[in-house]
Motif scaffolding. Structure first.
Motif, PDB file in Angstrom:
ATOM      1  N   THR A  37      28.865   9.675  -6.883  1.00  0.00           N
ATOM      2  CA  THR A  37      29.760  11.061  -5.082  1.00  0.00           C
ATOM      3  C   THR A  37      29.267  12.815  -5.681  1.00  0.00           C
ATOM      4  N   THR A  38      29.876  12.927  -6.858  1.00  0.00           N
ATOM      5  CA  THR A  38      29.660  14.534  -7.119  1.00  0.00           C
ATOM      6  C   THR A  38      28.724  14.652  -7.034  1.00  0.00           C
ATOM      7  N   GLU A  39      27.472  13.726  -7.771  1.00  0.00           N
ATOM      8  CA  GLU A  39      26.226  13.590  -8.317  1.00  0.00           C
ATOM      9  C   GLU A  39      25.287  13.775  -7.298  1.00  0.00           C
ATOM     10  N   PHE A  40      25.761  12.737  -6.533  1.00  0.00           N
ATOM     11  CA  PHE A  40      24.777  12.502  -4.995  1.00  0.00           C
ATOM     12  C   PHE A  40      24.364  14.136  -4.572  1.00  0.00           C
ATOM     13  N   ARG A  41      26.110  14.579  -4.412  1.00  0.00           N
ATOM     14  CA  ARG A  41      26.062  15.670  -3.891  1.00  0.00           C
ATOM     15  C   ARG A  41      25.073  17.087  -4.572  1.00  0.00           C
ATOM     16  N   ARG A  42      25.881  16.872  -5.110  1.00  0.00           N
ATOM     17  CA  ARG A  42      25.026  17.699  -5.933  1.00  0.00           C
ATOM     18  C   ARG A  42      23.254  17.303  -6.327  1.00  0.00           C
ATOM     19  N   VAL A  43      22.440  16.815  -5.802  1.00  0.00           N
ATOM     20  CA  VAL A  43      21.146  16.866  -5.976  1.00  0.00           C
ATOM     21  C   VAL A  43      20.847  16.961  -5.151  1.00  0.00           C
ATOM     22  N   LEU A  44      21.220  16.542  -4.038  1.00  0.00           N
ATOM     23  CA  LEU A  44      21.135  17.387  -2.143  1.00  0.00           C
ATOM     24  C   LEU A  44      21.427  19.182  -2.506  1.00  0.00           C
ATOM     25  N   LYS A  45      19.543  18.766  -1.292  1.00  0.00           N
ATOM     26  CA  LYS A  45      19.542  19.892  -1.110  1.00  0.00           C
ATOM     27  C   LYS A  45      20.607  20.437   0.303  1.00  0.00           C
TER      28      LYS A  45
ATOM     29  N   GLY B  72       0.776  -1.259  -0.115  1.00  0.00           N
ATOM     30  CA  GLY B  72      -0.270  -0.323  -0.142  1.00  0.00           C
ATOM     31  C   GLY B  72       0.474   1.807  -0.377  1.00  0.00           C
ATOM     32  N   VAL B  73       2.375   1.214  -0.500  1.00  0.00           N
ATOM     33  CA  VAL B  73       3.326   2.160  -0.457  1.00  0.00           C
ATOM     34  C   VAL B  73       2.726   3.251  -1.856  1.00  0.00           C
ATOM     35  N   THR B  74       2.036   4.480  -1.717  1.00  0.00           N
ATOM     36  CA  THR B  74       1.490   4.946  -3.235  1.00  0.00           C
ATOM     37  C   THR B  74       2.539   6.448  -3.704  1.00  0.00           C
ATOM     38  N   ASN B  75       3.610   7.017  -2.362  1.00  0.00           N
ATOM     39  CA  ASN B  75       4.552   8.238  -2.511  1.00  0.00           C
ATOM     40  C   ASN B  75       6.038   7.795  -3.037  1.00  0.00           C
ATOM     41  N   ILE B  76       5.730   6.850  -4.228  1.00  0.00           N
ATOM     42  CA  ILE B  76       7.147   6.798  -4.919  1.00  0.00           C
ATOM     43  C   ILE B  76       6.895   6.584  -6.936  1.00  0.00           C
ATOM     44  N   GLU B  77       7.940   6.848  -6.844  1.00  0.00           N
ATOM     45  CA  GLU B  77       7.904   6.678  -8.485  1.00  0.00           C
ATOM     46  C   GLU B  77       9.299   6.261  -8.422  1.00  0.00           C
ATOM     47  N   THR B  78       9.751   5.177  -9.765  1.00  0.00           N
ATOM     48  CA  THR B  78      10.375   4.869 -10.041  1.00  0.00           C
ATOM     49  C   THR B  78      11.489   5.550 -11.348  1.00  0.00           C
ATOM     50  N   LYS B  79      12.525   5.533 -11.696  1.00  0.00           N
ATOM     51  CA  LYS B  79      13.431   5.738 -12.625  1.00  0.00           C
ATOM     52  C   LYS B  79      14.415   4.775 -13.137  1.00  0.00           C
ATOM     53  N   VAL B  80      14.616   4.504 -13.788  1.00  0.00           N
ATOM     54  CA  VAL B  80      16.051   4.170 -14.267  1.00  0.00           C
ATOM     55  C   VAL B  80      17.045   4.541 -15.233  1.00  0.00           C
ATOM     56  N   CYS B  81      17.929   4.684 -14.739  1.00  0.00           N
ATOM     57  CA  CYS B  81      19.352   6.123 -14.928  1.00  0.00           C
ATOM     58  C   CYS B  81      20.503   4.901 -14.217  1.00  0.00           C
ATOM     59  N   SER B  82      21.907   6.131 -14.406  1.00  0.00           N
ATOM     60  CA  SER B  82      23.011   5.507 -14.261  1.00  0.00           C
ATOM     61  C   SER B  82      23.022   6.185 -12.750  1.00  0.00           C
ATOM     62  N   ALA B  83      23.909   5.655 -11.364  1.00  0.00           N
ATOM     63  CA  ALA B  83      24.244   6.956 -10.620  1.00  0.00           C
ATOM     64  C   ALA B  83      25.082   7.864 -10.728  1.00  0.00           C
ATOM     65  N   ASP B  84      26.067   7.468 -11.856  1.00  0.00           N
ATOM     66  CA  ASP B  84      26.905   9.190 -11.812  1.00  0.00           C
ATOM     67  C   ASP B  84      26.432  10.075 -13.542  1.00  0.00           C
ATOM     68  N   ASP B  85      25.033  10.036 -13.767  1.00  0.00           N
ATOM     69  CA  ASP B  85      24.361  10.395 -14.203  1.00  0.00           C
ATOM     70  C   ASP B  85      22.691  10.301 -14.142  1.00  0.00           C
ATOM     71  N   LEU B  86      22.764  11.374 -13.529  1.00  0.00           N
ATOM     72  CA  LEU B  86      21.459  11.627 -12.467  1.00  0.00           C
ATOM     73  C   LEU B  86      20.721  12.646 -13.442  1.00  0.00           C
ATOM     74  N   PRO B  87      19.316  12.136 -13.520  1.00  0.00           N
ATOM     75  CA  PRO B  87      17.987  12.878 -14.455  1.00  0.00           C
ATOM     76  C   PRO B  87      17.185  14.118 -13.616  1.00  0.00           C
ATOM     77  N   PHE B  88      18.186  14.780 -12.589  1.00  0.00           N
ATOM     78  CA  PHE B  88      17.114  15.258 -11.974  1.00  0.00           C
ATOM     79  C   PHE B  88      18.205  16.787 -11.400  1.00  0.00           C
TER      80      PHE B  88
END
Length: 282
Positions: free
Chosen positions: A136-144, A96-112
């Protein structure tokens, strides 16, 4: 040396092939890895409206658990293999989890966009990234600003007999090539400080590492072997090299060795993971 794209293509095919095994053994795998997900979640400082990104989600954890904890928030599950994310979607619907979405992508090229998420989790994905520093650079980039990245990796094989037993048995019959230096493999990030160095280079701060013990519990040595031989990528690949009689000898060796971990009528094989958390300060 294969290119990063070649590595990703190979991984995508591998995980697509393993998806049925992961779904079959879902409850056993989730029980084993659950303590790691809980330890990561504890450090993410979740709010009810959290915007969270789960990298290398596979069949959905810890992203689905996080989604249940942030009822007014949103969780994005990402993975290279759509077949694995399909399982995550089925698991979400079942719970019953509804507040998710999925995205097929590579960890080092995030579409966000930059500064999209309050937090990022990576449970047992770092070991397989072609370029851990770039990811890791990508993860930091998409973080607030103020957002946290929490990851987990496996410690050395000696601390993880749940997989070492099977691989040692396989090595008696098949050639298991050593991984390339700092190339994608299960124990690539085992050394203390490995991920901390990547976090620091990416500009994350307030970094902490700690270890979490896990336990693989199966009903019997036979069930242990069935599970490992159907969902552990290195074991599955190595077993494809051998014929039926050799496979049976491997199975017998692994079952005999793992029998030493019988307790209270079940097979309980220990393991050790390392978690790392860091914060984006600006």
């Amino acid at each position: 040396m294969p290119s990063a794209d070649d590595v990703r293509d190979g991984q995508r095919a591998t995980w697509a092939g393993l998806s049925a095994g992961w779904e079959k053994w879902d409850s056993v795998i989730m029980d084993q890895l659950g303590p790691v997900g809980a330890a990561m979640i504890e450090r993410l400082d979740l709010a009810e409206d959290q915007q969270h990104l789960d990298i290398a989600s596979g069949t959905g954890e810890p992203g689905l658990t996080i989604a249940r904890l942030v009822p007014k928030g949103r969780v994005v599950l990402t993975d290279l293999a759509p077949e694995m994310l399909d399982i995550a979607v089925r698991r979400a619907k079942a719970h019953g989890v509804t507040n998710i979405e999925t995205k097929v992508c590579s960890a080092d090229d995030l579409p966000f966009d930059d500064a999209t998420f309050d937090s990022v989790s990576v449970r047992f994905g770092y070991m397989f990234f072609p370029d851990a520093a770039k990811a890791t650079t990508e993860f930091r980039r998409v973080l607030k600003p103020g957002g946290r990245l929490c990851s987990s990796v496996w410690v050395k094989p000696d601390e993880n007999p749940w997989t070492a037993i099977a691989m040692q048995a396989i090595a008696t019959e098949a050639v298991v090539a050593p991984p390339a230096a700092d190339g994608p493999n299960m124990f690539r990030c085992a050394a203390p400080g490995y991920l901390t160095a990547r976090y620091e280079s990416a500009g994350l701060r307030d970094i902490a590492e700690w270890d979490v013990r896990v336990e693989l519990v199966t009903e019997s040595p036979e069930q242990y072997w069935q599970m490992i031989s159907e969902h552990v990528s290195l074991a599955v690949a190595a077993l494809q090299q051998v014929d039926g009689p050799a496979r049976e000898r491997i199975r017998a060796r692994a079952m005999a060795k793992v029998s030493a971990f019988e307790k209270d009528g079940k097979i309980r094989v220990p393991g050790l993971a390392r978690c790392v958390v860091g914060t984006k300060r600006d």
